[in-house]
Design a protein around this motif. Structure first.
Motif, short mmCIF file in Angstrom:
data_model
loop_
_atom_site.label_atom_id
_atom_site.label_comp_id
_atom_site.label_asym_id
_atom_site.label_seq_id
_atom_site.Cartn_x
_atom_site.Cartn_y
_atom_site.Cartn_z
N TYR A 31 0.76 -1.39 -0.14
CA TYR A 31 0.10 0.22 -0.32
C TYR A 31 0.46 1.69 0.10
O TYR A 31 1.60 1.20 0.72
CB TYR A 31 -0.75 0.34 0.94
CG TYR A 31 -1.75 -1.23 1.71
CD1 TYR A 31 -2.71 -1.43 0.71
CD2 TYR A 31 -1.77 -2.00 2.28
CE1 TYR A 31 -3.32 -2.90 0.53
CE2 TYR A 31 -2.05 -3.11 2.99
CZ TYR A 31 -3.38 -3.97 1.77
OH TYR A 31 -3.66 -4.45 1.92
N ASP A 32 0.23 2.81 -0.43
CA ASP A 32 1.44 3.54 -0.10
C ASP A 32 0.21 4.38 0.75
O ASP A 32 -0.58 3.64 1.71
CB ASP A 32 0.67 4.24 -1.63
CG ASP A 32 -0.97 4.87 -2.04
OD1 ASP A 32 -1.54 4.45 -0.76
OD2 ASP A 32 -1.45 5.61 -2.99
N ARG A 33 0.76 5.66 1.11
CA ARG A 33 0.55 6.09 2.42
C ARG A 33 -1.08 6.64 2.76
O ARG A 33 -1.44 5.80 3.31
CB ARG A 33 1.82 7.31 2.65
CG ARG A 33 0.98 7.88 3.95
CD ARG A 33 2.28 9.29 4.74
NE ARG A 33 2.97 9.80 4.01
CZ ARG A 33 3.51 10.68 3.40
NH1 ARG A 33 3.07 11.71 3.67
NH2 ARG A 33 5.11 10.37 2.80
N ARG A 34 -1.36 7.09 1.64
CA ARG A 34 -2.91 7.33 1.56
C ARG A 34 -3.95 6.11 1.92
O ARG A 34 -4.25 6.32 2.83
CB ARG A 34 -2.98 8.38 0.62
CG ARG A 34 -4.24 8.82 0.19
CD ARG A 34 -5.06 9.24 -0.91
NE ARG A 34 -4.26 9.66 -1.40
CZ ARG A 34 -3.81 11.24 -1.88
NH1 ARG A 34 -5.17 11.79 -1.30
NH2 ARG A 34 -3.14 12.32 -2.50
N HIS A 35 -3.94 5.49 1.67
CA HIS A 35 -4.29 4.08 0.77
C HIS A 35 -3.93 3.12 3.26
O HIS A 35 -5.24 3.40 3.45
CB HIS A 35 -4.32 2.59 0.52
CG HIS A 35 -5.16 1.55 0.42
ND1 HIS A 35 -6.65 1.52 0.37
CD2 HIS A 35 -4.77 0.33 1.59
CE1 HIS A 35 -6.68 0.63 1.05
NE2 HIS A 35 -5.95 -0.47 1.49
N LEU A 37 -3.07 5.14 5.55
CA LEU A 37 -3.80 5.98 6.08
C LEU A 37 -4.79 6.26 6.63
O LEU A 37 -5.98 5.80 7.00
CB LEU A 37 -3.19 7.86 6.56
CG LEU A 37 -1.74 7.63 6.65
CD1 LEU A 37 -1.73 9.07 5.75
CD2 LEU A 37 -1.46 7.47 7.83
N ASP A 38 -5.78 5.83 5.20
CA ASP A 38 -7.04 5.81 4.84
C ASP A 38 -7.55 4.34 5.98
O ASP A 38 -8.70 4.58 6.62
CB ASP A 38 -7.64 5.92 3.28
CG ASP A 38 -9.11 5.36 3.40
OD1 ASP A 38 -9.51 6.00 4.11
OD2 ASP A 38 -9.66 3.95 2.87
N ALA A 165 -3.18 12.09 8.13
CA ALA A 165 -4.44 11.80 7.25
C ALA A 165 -5.32 12.48 7.29
O ALA A 165 -5.57 13.37 6.09
CB ALA A 165 -4.99 10.61 8.01
N ASN A 170 -1.86 16.70 3.67
CA ASN A 170 -1.85 15.57 3.82
C ASN A 170 -1.58 14.48 2.47
O ASN A 170 -2.25 13.88 1.74
CB ASN A 170 -3.62 14.47 3.44
CG ASN A 170 -4.59 16.33 3.48
OD1 ASN A 170 -3.95 16.02 1.69
ND2 ASN A 170 -5.51 15.12 2.58
N SER A 171 -0.67 14.99 1.11
CA SER A 171 -0.06 14.84 -0.01
C SER A 171 0.63 13.30 0.37
O SER A 171 1.24 13.23 1.66
CB SER A 171 0.47 15.75 -0.46
OG SER A 171 1.92 15.75 -0.07
N ASP A 172 0.83 12.73 -0.27
CA ASP A 172 1.47 11.47 -1.07
C ASP A 172 2.75 11.87 -1.17
O ASP A 172 3.77 10.76 -1.04
CB ASP A 172 0.71 10.68 -1.53
CG ASP A 172 -0.52 9.62 -1.03
OD1 ASP A 172 -0.16 9.34 -0.34
OD2 ASP A 172 -1.16 8.75 -2.19
#
Length: 176
Positions: A31-35, A37-38, A165, A170-172
């Motif tokens: 996963y990337d950071r956004r996923h 954290l989500d 998040a 909150n960018s990647d």
């Protein structure tokens, strides 16, 4: 005859969420950071709530094997640290070291998540034994750990996850 706490509805629901948490972190490199954290911003509060609803039980002192090894712990911590990049650390005031300091203590999301993973991974593995006595001891140890350590660690880490998040930046993009 009284129903065993290991078959209590709240326990079964906690086991489910704890296993999901462990599985998710074991696959975090996908996963990337956004996923990351989500999912964590939803999973951590649910995990806290389910742990807070566990039935009270007494630790009997039965030996439970530690299922989570140091290399597994480090793998989780390092994977999350790499995904979080420059957003892994945060200042914390709700730690014991703060009692002796005038300034906040630097903590890491990756370390908090790995600490919770270790407690839950050990619990889930013991629970999977299917032996009522082992399951009851694992439940008691896990609940006791929630009250005394990893519950606060989870809450502190959730606050930091929330800040990353849902913060203004909150960018990647990876920070230096």
């Amino acid at each position: 005859m009284e129903k065993s706490p290991v078959f209590d509805r709240n326990t079964v629901e906690f086991v489910t969420v704890a296993a999901q948490y462990c599985s998710f972190l074991e696959q975090a490199s996908d996963y990337d950071r956004r996923h990351l954290l989500d999912v964590l911003s939803k999973l951590l509060p649910l995990l806290y709530m389910k742990a807070a609803m566990l039935p009270e039980t007494q630790v009997q002192g039965l030996y439970l094997e530690e299922a989570v090894t140091e290399p597994q712990y480090d793998m989780i911590r390092q994977t999350v640290r790499m995904i979080m990049a420059g957003k892994d650390d945060y200042l914390e005031v709700f730690v014991d070291d703060m009692k002796y300091s005038d300034t906040p203590v630097n903590c890491f999301i990756s370390e908090g998540l790995a600490d919770v993973y270790q407690a839950l991974g050990n619990f889930v593995q013991s629970y999977r034994s299917g032996l009522n006595e082992v399951m009851e001891e694992a439940l008691a140890v896990c609940r006791d750990g929630f009250v005394t350590y990893w519950g606060q660690t989870l809450a502190n880490t959730l606050r930091a996850v929330h800040a990353v998040a849902f913060g203004q930046d909150n960018s990647d993009e990876t920070d230096d």
